[in-house]
Design an enzyme around this catalytic site. Structure first.
Site, mmCIF file in Angstrom:
data_model
loop_
_atom_site.group_PDB
_atom_site.id
_atom_site.type_symbol
_atom_site.label_atom_id
_atom_site.label_comp_id
_atom_site.label_asym_id
_atom_site.label_seq_id
_atom_site.Cartn_x
_atom_site.Cartn_y
_atom_site.Cartn_z
ATOM 1 N N HIS A 168 0.815 -1.219 0.000
ATOM 2 C CA HIS A 168 0.000 0.000 0.000
ATOM 3 C C HIS A 168 0.845 1.263 0.000
ATOM 4 C CE1 HIS A 168 -4.072 -1.757 0.753
ATOM 5 N NE2 HIS A 168 -3.311 -2.795 1.071
ATOM 6 N N ASP A 376 3.454 9.478 -0.637
ATOM 7 C CA ASP A 376 2.284 8.686 -0.273
ATOM 8 C C ASP A 376 2.118 7.569 -1.284
ATOM 9 O OD1 ASP A 376 0.021 8.079 1.250
ATOM 10 O OD2 ASP A 376 -0.641 10.165 1.285
HETATM 11 P P1 ADQ Z 1 -2.904 6.057 4.832
HETATM 12 O O1 ADQ Z 1 -1.506 6.501 5.024
HETATM 13 O O2 ADQ Z 1 -3.676 5.882 6.048
HETATM 14 O O3 ADQ Z 1 -3.017 4.731 3.966
HETATM 15 P P2 ADQ Z 1 -4.821 7.515 3.018
HETATM 16 O O4 ADQ Z 1 -4.831 6.809 1.729
HETATM 17 O O5 ADQ Z 1 -4.900 8.998 2.869
HETATM 18 O O6 ADQ Z 1 -3.524 7.241 3.884
HETATM 19 O O7 ADQ Z 1 -6.041 7.028 3.850
HETATM 20 C C1 ADQ Z 1 -6.433 7.696 5.030
HETATM 21 C C2 ADQ Z 1 -7.883 7.344 5.358
HETATM 22 O O8 ADQ Z 1 -8.166 7.821 6.663
HETATM 23 C C3 ADQ Z 1 -8.869 7.984 4.429
HETATM 24 O O9 ADQ Z 1 -9.874 7.078 4.120
HETATM 25 C C4 ADQ Z 1 -9.420 9.171 5.220
HETATM 26 O O10 ADQ Z 1 -10.752 9.453 4.936
HETATM 27 C C5 ADQ Z 1 -9.280 8.705 6.632
HETATM 28 N N1 ADQ Z 1 -8.995 9.841 7.522
HETATM 29 C C6 ADQ Z 1 -7.880 10.579 7.547
HETATM 30 N N2 ADQ Z 1 -7.974 11.540 8.486
HETATM 31 C C7 ADQ Z 1 -9.160 11.391 9.071
HETATM 32 C C8 ADQ Z 1 -9.812 12.045 10.134
HETATM 33 N N3 ADQ Z 1 -9.268 13.071 10.801
HETATM 34 N N4 ADQ Z 1 -11.017 11.607 10.491
HETATM 35 C C9 ADQ Z 1 -11.579 10.597 9.850
HETATM 36 N N5 ADQ Z 1 -11.013 9.926 8.853
HETATM 37 C C10 ADQ Z 1 -9.808 10.305 8.469
HETATM 38 C C11 ADQ Z 1 -2.097 3.819 3.304
HETATM 39 C C12 ADQ Z 1 -1.080 4.476 2.388
HETATM 40 C C13 ADQ Z 1 -1.820 5.313 1.349
HETATM 41 C C14 ADQ Z 1 -2.799 4.439 0.576
HETATM 42 C C15 ADQ Z 1 -3.685 3.668 1.528
HETATM 43 C C16 ADQ Z 1 -4.563 2.664 0.801
HETATM 44 O O11 ADQ Z 1 -0.198 5.297 3.121
HETATM 45 O O12 ADQ Z 1 -0.910 5.918 0.463
HETATM 46 O O13 ADQ Z 1 -3.608 5.261 -0.237
HETATM 47 O O14 ADQ Z 1 -2.923 2.964 2.478
HETATM 48 O O15 ADQ Z 1 -3.819 1.813 0.012
#
Ligand code: ADQ
Length: 761
Positions: A168, A376
């Site tokens: 991921h 990311d």
């Molecule tokens: P993450 O590093 O966690 O995931 P991301 O893809 O942005 O990064 O996902 C974060 C999730 O958390 C999103 O669904 C978002 O809605 C939720 N979120 C963030 N802040 C929030 C808040 N304050 N309150 C509620 N919800 C919140 C890892 C990798 C990414 C990759 C994903 C999926 O780092 O690059 O996209 O896995 O493969």
């Protein structure tokens, strides 16, 4: 799907355990991954194996009971890790070594031996949990950087299992990856899978380049073969479950209420929105500083815009995250203190997770989705923002370092480190005409809607089942290991033996330069004993120039030498080199040499070897990737140039060789076989493509042996030249101890007759 069960393995289960005032509560998390895989688990049957989070020090019956319930109703299998192991694994190697390095933070990573040991230990515990439940026909899907050793660990115990892996997070450039302590183990761990998939092509290319530079393993765009098995490689960008966001805007009253509230609160002001885990890869301080630059350079925007930054705390036990928390706190404080007025707060900062309704309302209300991680894997927030922008009024500002940038070209792509530029782009997008905004957002929207997390998981599983099926049905990539005892017995009990041996890579390992691969005394002695053994005709069949073979081996009695891939044959009786065809002259070299020289000049470390009937460009000492790339280019150039000639350009082991099509080992095998028409033991050992001709042309039930990895038409394989030499030594010894077979003189007669034939040939 008609397939076996699916076993999903990820570090965390899609369920959170929380200790409330009246004991533990378990909540399913509604992440896209759980939404995509949940229905598949239901229809195919299967399990989700993962860590349920830090356990209390003492046994807790209520917690265990809850977990058991989840197992029954959802197929969730918890892997409990002892607290100390969990800490060193999760907060240690996974999140203080791999996470920073894989995100290009080569300065703030930590690593110690205990961390690595815990990583291995935790991966083994996951393996045990998988094996406990694995049934024939099951497909195992392993997720992410916490479990990179798991595919190999499973493969070692359950060689038939279908195993896939998805990363991921980004895969770093090989220069950064090589910093990772125990990097080789990580690569080998992943290669246990049938399929390894990444978010983007760039990640895939980085992985391939690490395989080449660190393990010396070449790969094609979609496949790598190692240790006899092949792993499919793919780039499969993850998506979201659109309905879990867009659906709320229409159907959920709470979301509508939250949206109205935001509208009222920010009336006349535009919202710039940041939503992140509070992680140093997400670029929050850089965003805040770029915002400050914006307010400085465009004072008219003060009071007109608000940055809403939502940051959910994460990995709080790791010191680096605590430092980040403090930095962000103080930047927010400074901004608000400096620019705020009684009726305007420049930054609204929420350091907590917010509900889905609040989140969706914010996405829908924001004029700018400000998604600027420093690095990311994908970044789902960018996609979530887009599906909540059905009317297309907003603008997505996206970091070029997010995997999402590869498929969201209509966003405004920025370098988050360049705070001045980011401020400039923001100023511009805030003035963008509605039509352009709608057009860009419309294209993004349709793509996010098409490439959902459901499609992603379907594609992954389809590709995995294809890769696994290919593994079981295709001819094995690598021949079986040589059954040495049986081969020795066959040698001992035979009467008349023909033995054909390649030289480089077979009897001696490759040296940086061809002239350095001098046969060690042990090999010379072996060849002497072999060639003079009763009932044996032995030949070294090599691509080498005559002079090398003559110098190194020419003094050995009874040994046949074949040079330049069969163009020259030297009988031990006459000690003269015979050509397979009349000499074609040197005119062709005058045309080919300049081309090779051009490539040599462009490729530091490469050089040209000239033989009588061939020219070879060697790139063993050159940069491995650049060398591979240029070798392909060189072959393409030469093929075009030599199309109407008898000459061929052939890729060898770190070489490109131009030689005559008729000079091949296959033709010479036919002649050597006439030396021993009655042979009841035939052996050929070789290591590269030219030796395939040897293997295929040997008559009858021959013992054909490939040295090293990779597909081959040989029946058997050994790993190294040392192993091949060891086997031959044992054969000579076995022959000595057995009864002498064919009288030496008799064999000599045969040879004389054959020499005459070669001369005429
Ligand atoms: P993450 O590093 O966690 O995931 P991301 O893809 O942005 O990064 O996902 C974060 C999730 O958390 C999103 O669904 C978002 O809605 C939720 N979120 C963030 N802040 C929030 C808040 N304050 N309150 C509620 N919800 C919140 C890892 C990798 C990414 C990759 C994903 C999926 O780092 O690059 O996209 O896995 O493969």
């Amino acid at each position: 799907m008609g397939e076996g069960r699916l076993i999903v393995v990820s570090n965390r289960l899609p369920l959170s355990l929380r200790r409330g005032p009246s004991g533990w509560v378990a909540e399913p998390s509604s992440g896209g991954l759980a939404s995509a895989l949940g229905p598949i688990l239901k229809s195919r049957g299967g399990l989700w194996i993962g860590w349920p989070g830090h356990a209390p020090r003492e046994a807790d019956e209520q917690r265990d009971e809850l977990l058991a319930q989840w197992g029954g109703s959802h197929g969730y299998v918890p892997v409990d890790l002892p607290p100390e192991l969990a800490r060193r694994f999760y907060e240690g190697y996974a999140n203080q070594t791999l996470w920073p390095l894989f995100h290009n933070f080569a300065t703030n990573f930590e690593c110690d031996a205990e961390g690595w040991a815990a990583y291995v230990g935790a991966n083994r515990r996951f393996r045990d949990a998988v094996l406990e439940h694995l049934e024939p026909g099951d497909t195992v899907w392993v997720h992410d950087y916490h479990l990179m050793l798991l595919p190999r660990l499973i493969r070692d115990v359950a060689p038939e299992a279908h195993v896939g892996f998805f990363l991921h997070i980004p895969f770093p450039a090989s220069e950064t990856f090589r910093i990772v302590p125990r990097r080789d183990e990580i690569l080998r761990g992943l290669l246990g899978a049938d399929l390894v998939a990444f978010q983007t092509h760039l990640d895939l290319q980085h992985f391939r380049s690490s395989l080449l530079r660190l393990l010396g393993l070449p790969s094609t765009l979609d496949r790598v073969t190692a240790q006899g098995s092949s792993t499919r490689l793919e780039a499969l960008p993850i998506g979201i479950a659109p309905d879990e966001f867009a659906g709320y805007i229409e159907k959920d009253a709470e979301t509508q209420r939250a949206f109205e509230q935001l509208r009222r609160r920010f009336r006349g002001r535009r919202i710039l929105l940041g939503v992140d885990r509070l992680d140093y890869t997400k670029g929050i301080p850089q965003r805040l500083r770029a915002y400050r630059r914006l307010l400085e350079r465009a004072p008219h925007l003060r009071g007109q815009i608000t940055l809403v930054q939502v940051a959910v705390p994460s990995r709080e036990r790791i010191p680096e995250y605590d430092r980040l928390r403090q930095v962000v706190n103080s930047l927010v404080g400074e901004l608000n203190g400096e620019f705020g007025t009684p009726d305007w707060t420049p930054v609204v900062y929420m350091r907590r997770g917010i509900s889905r309704s609040e989140l969706v309302a914010l996405y829908a209300a924001a004029a700018v989705g400000w998604v600027t991680p420093l690095r990311d894997g994908m970044n789902l927030v960018a996609k979530e923002y887009v599906v909540c922008q059905r009317r297309g009024e907003g603008v997505l500002l996206l970091s070029e370092f997010a995997g999402a940038a590869a498929e969201m070209g209509e966003a405004f792509l920025v370098n988050p480190y360049d705070e001045e530029r980011v401020a400039g782009v923001l100023e511009r997008v805030l003035q963008l005409p509605a039509e352009e905004r709608r057009e860009r957002m419309g294209m993004l929207y349709r793509r996010v809607l098409r490439n959902t997390v459901f499609r992603w998981s379907d594609r992954f599983l389809a590709s995995l089942s294809e890769a696994a099926r290919a593994r079981t049905t295709e001819r094995p990539e690598r021949p079986d290991a040589l059954p040495a005892a049986a081969a020795l017995e066959a040698f001992r009990s035979s009467r008349s033996r023909l033995i054909l041996l390649d030289y480089d890579g077979t009897l001696v390992p490759f040296a940086p330069r061809p002239r350095d691969a001098v046969p060690p005394p042990r090999v010379v002695e072996l060849l002497r004993r072999l060639a003079t053994a009763p009932g044996v005709t032995a030949a070294v069949v090599s691509g080498r120039a005559r002079t090398d073979l003559e110098t190194w081996l020419g003094h050995l009695p009874d040994l046949w030498l074949v040079g330049e891939h069969g163009a020259y044959v030297r009988s031990p009786i006459t000690r003269e080199w015979e050509m397979a065809r009349p000499h074609p002259g040197h005119e062709w070299k005058r045309r080919v040499l300049p081309v090779l020289e051009h490539f040599m000049d462009r490729t530091p470390g490469s050089f040209i070897e000239e033989k009588e009937l061939a020219l070879v460009w060697h790139h063993r000492l050159a940069d491995p990737e650049f060398g591979e790339w240029l070798a392909n280019e060189l072959v393409a150039t030469l093929e075009e140039m030599l199309a109407d000639t008898e000459l061929h350009a052939i890729r060898g082991n770190k070489t490109v060789e131009v030689r005559f099509a008729w000079a091949n080992k296959g033709a010479v095998v036919d002649r050597l076989q006439t030396l021993r028409p009655d042979a009841d033991f035939r052996l050929a050992i070789g290591d590269d493509r030219t030796d395939e001709d040897l293997f295929q042309r040997l008559r009858g039930e021959a013992w054909t042996v490939r040295v090293g990895e990779g597909p081959s038409s040989a029946r058997y394989s050994v790993d190294t030249p040392a192993e091949a030499v060891g086997f031959l030594e044992a054969a000579v010894a076995a022959g000595d101890s057995g009864r002498p077979v064919v009288a030496h003189a008799e064999a000599g007669v045969e040879r004389t007759a054959a020499t005459a034939r070669v001369r005429r040939g």
